[in-house]
Design an enzyme around this catalytic site. Sequence first.
Site, short mmCIF file in Angstrom:
data_model
loop_
_atom_site.label_atom_id
_atom_site.label_comp_id
_atom_site.label_asym_id
_atom_site.label_seq_id
_atom_site.Cartn_x
_atom_site.Cartn_y
_atom_site.Cartn_z
CE1 TYR A 39 -4.26 1.25 0.01
CE2 TYR A 39 -3.62 2.58 1.89
CZ TYR A 39 -4.51 2.28 0.89
OH TYR A 39 -5.67 3.01 0.78
CB SER A 139 -16.51 -3.85 -3.29
OG SER A 139 -16.95 -2.62 -3.84
N GLY A 140 -17.63 -3.28 -0.57
CA GLY A 140 -18.16 -2.32 0.41
C GLY A 140 -18.48 -0.98 -0.22
CE1 TYR A 230 -13.64 1.58 -4.93
CE2 TYR A 230 -14.37 2.30 -7.09
CZ TYR A 230 -14.51 1.48 -6.00
OH TYR A 230 -15.51 0.54 -5.96
#
Length: 320
Positions: A39, A139-140, A230
């Site tokens: 990340y 997805s969330g 994103y």
Amino acid sequence: SLFRLKDLEVAKLGDSDVHVKMLAAPINPADINMIQGTYAILSPLPAVGGNEGVGEVLEVGQRVAALKPGDWVIPADTGLGTWRTQGVFPEGMLLKVPSDIPVLCAATLSVNPCTAYRMLTDFETLTPGDSVIQNAANSGVGQAVIQIAKAFGIKTINVVRDRPDLPKLVERLMALGADHVITEEMLRKPEIKDIFKSVPKPRLALNCVGGKSTTEMLRHLQPKGTMVTYGGMAKQPVMVPVSAFIFRDVQLRGFWMTQWKKDHAQDQESVASMMDALCQLIREGQLTAPACTEVPLQDYKAALEAAMKPFTSSKQILLL
């Protein structure tokens, strides 16, 4: 394993600190990427995992004005380390949230619904009747996009990967307010034209996959439309046909919630108005927590494994 459950002393409460008892914290893909070191943010080690969650204030330092015992708080920023039972944090690292919303909604509020809200409002001026297309719709973020768009009167075309229990997933997303749910394969079929008889071509596409399905999604974007990336679940680049740039002048943008929060650190007004809007949607039943599996902290190993399985449709939430 990189992970161990450890007992630590709770730090002393400074004048500007807040002692928080954590209530619940989810396991998100970004949390796992941070642990894997892939990340954009690396925590100095040893570190506590978890970037999201909700806690209850137990005690505040004498200089703390905005928070009091009993208040609910969520992280103001990435890297708080929410997978713990309690912690002492500087007041500036916390945001107060109303305690009249369900605990799982509060625990999953600061990343996915905020991302969905910003992407729906910051890139294109959408009005009721407009449409949005998105991949990884289960997805969330995807589930939040469906619900927030519906509340705004915006139609959603939702792309998911084909899977064994597809009809069940389609039913669940439709129940959340999806207008259309299609597989990546269907994006390539001529029948896709039928969708655009009832729904206008989208002005906004939201991508967190990359690779082929993203290129297919782009083909259905309106001229001068915007695709916002994103995430990159497929770990493949975004390929854009030259014709999409020349003849349709599409825009390609990126979004990262962490960066948005950094950019708006001095702008408490925009953060507060977003949180108010989201909490209002939650109270009205228009925004729910994503499908969740609640796991006690001591079973964290099982929860991490489950979070990394393909085709997961339920978010693992650690109960603290």
